[in-house]
Design an enzyme around this catalytic site. Structure first.
Site, short mmCIF file in Angstrom:
data_model
loop_
_atom_site.label_atom_id
_atom_site.label_comp_id
_atom_site.label_asym_id
_atom_site.label_seq_id
_atom_site.Cartn_x
_atom_site.Cartn_y
_atom_site.Cartn_z
CD GLN A 53 32.74 5.34 23.29
OE1 GLN A 53 32.49 6.09 24.19
NE2 GLN A 53 33.67 4.71 23.59
NE ARG A 56 32.69 2.96 19.13
CZ ARG A 56 31.65 2.85 18.41
NH1 ARG A 56 31.43 3.48 17.31
NH2 ARG A 56 30.56 2.45 19.10
N GLY A 57 32.80 -0.98 17.95
CA GLY A 57 31.37 -1.54 17.70
C GLY A 57 31.55 -2.95 17.60
CB ALA A 58 30.50 -5.98 19.19
CG ASP A 76 29.87 -4.39 24.66
OD1 ASP A 76 29.75 -4.04 23.38
OD2 ASP A 76 30.31 -3.93 25.63
CG ASN A 112 25.78 -1.46 26.33
OD1 ASN A 112 26.30 -1.84 25.32
ND2 ASN A 112 25.06 -0.33 26.32
CE LYS A 113 31.88 2.54 25.96
NZ LYS A 113 31.62 1.45 25.25
NE ARG A 166 43.90 -12.09 -5.38
CZ ARG A 166 43.06 -11.47 -6.30
NH1 ARG A 166 42.58 -12.39 -7.11
NH2 ARG A 166 42.87 -10.19 -6.32
#
Lengths: 316, 316
Positions: free
Chosen positions: B174, B47-49, B215, B225-226, B68
């Site tokens: 978090q 997680r985390g952009a 974000d 943001n959160k 491939r």
């Protein structure tokens, strides 16, 4: 209909709802002894300052049923009960009966007090009002319909539409576990939010008023209440949202000049780091867990009491 | 030492720390397929952009190890990767190698970017500084030492004393699960608090600065943001506490004029009403669970980016 947090059982025990188990289970307990009431208070089976006082008074009576001639256990040293005891010559059944009457009177007065707070608070709740509350200041915290929630119960009773945003109130979640339970039980429209979401609701103009309770109100109007109350007060001021503290007049401690004199209880870190028996933070994590904070009087739009909506300073 | 949230496994898979299991268990997973990386992102294992972008880029390469010569899965449509793919004639091993180099470069650049944010942010952290942060903007959210936490890591590296108050960040915690874990892992002094306790800390002058991530940052400096960030910003302003947003310059979306244009994601109510598999609210309780809020630029003391501490407006 608000639930009844405390009552006499048919056999004369103190009947309580075990608030620890809510909302998963509705467990009623009949407390027969002084010890069981003390344990119930310690274990937070009963909580809320008014309800604890009532439980102690009623518990004193229940405990004495089996020992009507025994010495009074003064552990809860309730002034009124002691005054009755002191004013009653002799011992035994007569004293017990007078204490029972006094304890019942304390309960009845609490119920009337809740309704008075409700009546005065009704004036701030227009039809369609959206109210934000924190912690639990309802029927589960008193002998009646609560303090902070009393105006909401009465508005609902009168057919006004009200919607309540309930802050979950970490760490012990009195908002999600208790306030949501009793509001849903009463059929009152309510939405649970995390505590940190309150600011955004205010910014979106979804909150018409904030209603909180108080553990202790100083002579100058500063008051102590569950941690998070102060932040809500600042946010309310910033967004122009009226912020009310609802409490019995008896919560005023006129001998206490101002909020800075109130010592703030620090509770166990595990309340923050452990949830439902499972760790939610790393092993050994330090946590600061303050039980309450102090809100300066200047943030309060009004104090809704059984004597009306009042403003500090408060004389003895 | 900050932990390393993502790396290549010896066999060329994407090695991640399963962040869902923190802090109870440190589980490393090697993701071999496009599907497993997509699942890891969906399930919030990563997680985390910044980290999601890196995982997608690295996952694209790992997924192609076994195929491939197969068509490129454009599900994550990473512009850079597509440009490399488009600029490389032919298919197979050569394309894969160039994509691997590009994905590694994206990761390395992210690590350098984190350090640059840290270097610029260092200027606001005096020896002994007490910083409040929210959510997780650290080594677990990036390929390097984080964004909001980067200045803290560097200050610690240089021997400055810093103390971090970590908001637990309900509902997904978090702060308590991830930020506490990585700070304790690095030996940085930290204390966990409930989100609603932040206001009281500021009132007691225990917070010298607030550091949060972003974000998305609009051209005028409003940022998403959160949930809870906006409230902290208002409280910081009220108490005269500097409030910084730390983010890569790439977080600026210059095409987005202002914060009111950002749609706010509503997440599942169960994130608020259920904890560790156990209900913490009554059955059927309605909950409003907004993923983030928008903080207007006027509350921000400065934006700490890899290009320096900057002020809006931000041009393309």
């Amino acid at each position: 209909m608000a639930i009844q947090a405390i009552s006499w059982s048919p056999s004369g025990a103190v009947r309580i709802i075990d608030q620890r188990a809510l909302p998963e289970a509705e467990i009623t307990r009949d407390l027969e002894s002084a010890e069981s009431v003390a344990d119930a208070i310690r274990q937070l089976q009963v909580r809320g300052a008014p309800l604890i006082g009532i439980a102690a008074a009623m518990g004193l009576v229940a405990a004495m049923r089996e020992q009507r001639t025994a010495a009074v256990n003064l552990r809860w040293a309730l002034d009124r009960m002691v005054r009755v005891a002191e004013g009653t010559p002799g011992e035994g059944a007569d004293l017990w009966e007078r204490l029972r009457v006094e304890a019942t009177a304390i309960w009845e007065e609490d119920r009337a007090m809740c309704r008075q707070i409700g009546e005065h608070g009704l004036t701030i709740l227009a039809d369609g009002a959206k109210v934000l509350t924190h912690c639990n200041t309802g029927a589960l915290a008193t002998g009646g319909i609560g303090t902070g929630l009393a105006p909401i119960y009465l508005a609902h009773e009168q057919g006004r539409k009200v919607h309540v945003y309930v802050g979950e109130t970490r760490p012990l979640l009195q908002g999600s576990r208790l306030t949501m339970w009793e509001l849903m039980h009463a059929g009152i429209s309510c939405t649970l939010i995390t505590d940190a979401a309150a600011a955004n609701l205010m910014r979106q103009a979804k909150v018409d008023a904030i209603l909180v309770g108080a553990d202790r109100i100083c002579a100058n109007g500063d008051f102590a209440n569950k941690i998070g109350t102060y932040g809500l007060a600042v946010l309310a001021r910033h967004h122009g949202v009226p912020f009310y503290c609802a409490a019995p007049w008896s919560t005023v401690d006129a001998a206490l000049a101002e909020g800075d004199l109130i010592p703030i209880e620090q509770r166990a870190a595990a309340e923050v780091t452990v949830m439902a028996g499972r760790p939610i933070a790393p092993d050994g994590a330090a946590a600061l867990n303050l039980a309450f904070d102090v809100t300066p009087a200047r943030y309060v739009t009004g104090f809704i009491t059984d004597r009306g909506i009042v403003q500090p300073p408060f004389a003895a």
